[in-house]
Design an enzyme around this catalytic site. Structure first.
Site, PDB file in Angstrom:
ATOM      1  N   GLU A 270       1.045  -1.540  -0.158  1.00  0.00           N
ATOM      2  CA  GLU A 270      -0.331   0.367   0.264  1.00  0.00           C
ATOM      3  C   GLU A 270       0.598   1.627   0.468  1.00  0.00           C
ATOM      4  O   GLU A 270       1.789   1.080   0.623  1.00  0.00           O
ATOM      5  CB  GLU A 270      -0.715  -0.271   0.855  1.00  0.00           C
ATOM      6  N   LYS A 346     -10.102   1.277  -1.670  1.00  0.00           N
ATOM      7  CA  LYS A 346      -9.211   1.512  -0.009  1.00  0.00           C
ATOM      8  C   LYS A 346     -11.938   1.586   0.370  1.00  0.00           C
ATOM      9  O   LYS A 346     -11.778   2.529   0.248  1.00  0.00           O
ATOM     10  CB  LYS A 346      -8.970   2.205   0.537  1.00  0.00           C
ATOM     11  N   CYS A 380      -4.961  -2.946   3.560  1.00  0.00           N
ATOM     12  CA  CYS A 380      -5.396  -2.689   4.632  1.00  0.00           C
ATOM     13  C   CYS A 380      -6.345  -3.064   5.266  1.00  0.00           C
ATOM     14  O   CYS A 380      -7.312  -3.766   5.594  1.00  0.00           O
ATOM     15  CB  CYS A 380      -3.819  -1.203   4.835  1.00  0.00           C
TER      16      CYS A 380
END
Length: 516
Positions: A270, A346, A380
């Site tokens: 990321e 995300k 993440c």
């Protein structure tokens, strides 16, 4: 700024059709300018004899590669023969539908596209066909053009053949084929008299199908597709780069390494593109992320070229992007080796991302279809929400990639423990890729902690600790593992626990706004 995604393959390999004949002839003229023209009837004969064995590679709408193949009995192959008599003068007229082996008639690649791994893709198409048909292997008469250049040291073709076979000398054609898994087993004398560089001779190059089981010849062919996917994850060190070119050259190094290992996927961490700001004056967080979005078109274009050139699917970490609605989102671009580009936003920005950079969460999460089956991406913090992985699993994902960036061990462990939970809940593989090292002048990349891994479910057929492979803590390195998708199928049907099947739909269900 938003990136232009490619929804159609830029490079694809498919079976040749009669309508391709004129373009194949033009390709052959570019490849063999000093030889006579390829005849339409020859190609027509190849396609009509064995349509599933003829392949074309198409780049941006143009045919840039061709491979012709037929099936033969083993007794025809492993003895002295010439190209003329074994291929029926190139017409594939000796094709034997009951033959145990594939035999290569021709592979030609546009000279202007040889850095795109076209030849490798064509050889791999043959290998997939061999596997699907449950054949013993592939053979062909391979050129030895280095013989003319090395004739002083190896005056006899037999000596040169043995030197190539024993890897004492590198031949520009045979050594490439050996790198693809073929081995020279027999010197074919006077195989193709017009091949002056090879002295008219050739090497019988052989690839034996590792999945062929002579005791299981009645097994249905549809059950023999390739089930093993090789993945490489990169644990990347944050560092200064003097230019954007230097950054992309560093990324290409890892792509080359993964491709050399024969990986199907390479995953990056990321926010890896924050390193593009390392050569610039430090800015306040919001200004820095706005500056970073200006790199979006270059990042997407250059990573797409790497995926095409090295024949590998790239999970491009993540990169802040201004989307079409004007929001800044943290986006993972996935660059497939056929040239298509996908974007996964995300879903759950961290408090720091929201407060410092103004990043907004994405709108949807869906699987991405690849040549190795559907995959999922969770960036993440997304991995800490079980609903995301469950949606991906329900859509068919067997492998999920998690690019992450954490500053402390505690942050890393939140991601790690949740990813291991996701493998158990969804009976899937999870590949994590973290960033390590320190970078003082880039806000939110000043300190980093990573311990990247390739994780499996916890059941008998998998790794003892549910870890197929893992990196050393906080060291830049790559980790490679082979993941067997059929093992997941077994676990879901017969495992000690069957989490997906044993859900209580009568008690609960997650319903997404789109109805999923």
């Amino acid at each position: 700024m938003s990136a232009k995604l490619a929804s159609k393959p830029l490079l694809e390999v498919r079976n040749a059709t009669i309508s391709d004949i004129s373009d194949i002839i033009k390709l052959a003229a570019r490849v063999y300018p000093d030889e006579g023209p390829y005849l339409p009837g020859t190609i027509r004969g190849q396609i009509n004899a064995f349509p599933e064995g003829q392949f074309v590679a198409i780049y941006d709408g143009e045919i840039v590669g061709y491979a012709a193949t037929l099936r033969l009995a083993e007794r025809q192959i492993f003895r002295q023969h010439t190209w003329e008599n074994i291929t029926g003068a190139g017409y594939a007229s000796l094709h034997n539908a009951k033959g145990e082996w594939l035999y290569g008639v021709e592979v030609c690649v546009d000279p202007g596209r040889r850095r795109a791994r076209i030849g490798k893709r064509l050889y791999e198409a043959r290998q997939r066909l061999c596997d699907e048909l449950w054949l013993k292997g592939i053979a062909f008469g391979g050129r030895l053009p280095g013989f003319r250049r090395n004739k002083k040291d190896y005056p006899r073709i037999k000596d040169y053949f043995e030197a190539v076979r024993d890897r004492e000398v590198r031949d520009p054609v045979a050594s490439f084929q050996m790198k693809l898994g073929f081995e020279p087993e027999l010197l074919l004398r006077n195989y193709h008299p017009e091949d002056k560089a090879s002295g008219g001779h050739a090497a019988l190059m052989v690839w034996r199908n590792p999945r062929y089981d002579p005791e299981d010849e009645q097994r249905p062919a549809h059950m023999r597709s390739k089930e093993t996917v090789r993945v490489t994850t990169v644990q990347l060190e944050a560092r200064r780069f003097p230019t954007a070119d230097a950054f992309f050259e560093h990324m290409q190094y890892f792509v080359e390494v993964a491709a050399d290992y024969g990986s199907d996927f390479i995953a990056f961490p990321e926010l890896l593109t924050l390193m593009l700001l390392s050569s610039e004056p430090e800015r306040p967080p919001h200004e820095a992320v706005m500056r970073l979005t200006e790199y979006t078109p270059e990042f997407v274009e250059r990573m797409q070229k790497m995926a095409l050139a090295w024949n590998i699917n790239i999970i491009g970490g993540s990169h802040p992007t201004i989307t079409d609605d004007g929001d800044i989102q943290n986006v993972c671009y996935v660059f497939l080796r056929d040239g298509t580009i996908h974007a996964q936003e995300k879903m759950h920005p961290t408090p720091d991302e929201r407060d410092y950079w103004g990043i907004v969460g994405g709108d949807t999460v869906d699987v991405i279809d690849t040549d190795c089956g559907p995959i999922g991406v969770m960036i993440c913090y997304d991995a800490e929400f079980p609903e995301v992985a469950r949606r991906l699993a329900d859509q068919g994902a067997r492998i999920m990639f998690v690019p992450y960036c954490t500053d402390t061990r505690q942050g890393h462990l939140r991601v790690r423990y949740c990813c291991q939970a996701r493998t158990i809940e969804n009976q899937c593989y999870v590949v994590t890729s973290g960033i390590t090292g320190n970078l003082a002048n880039v806000d939110n990349l000043d300190i980093n902690y990573a311990h990247s891994a390739i994780l499996t479910p916890s059941d008998m057929p998998f790794a003892r600790d549910g870890i197929a492979a893992e990196a050393s803590e906080n060291v830049e390195m790559v980790v490679v593992a082979d993941l067997n998708v059929s093992t997941l199928q077994w676990a879901r049907a017969q495992g000690a626990v069957r989490n997906l099947r044993d859900r209580r739909f009568d008690l609960y269900r997650v319903r997404w706004k789109d109805g999923g």
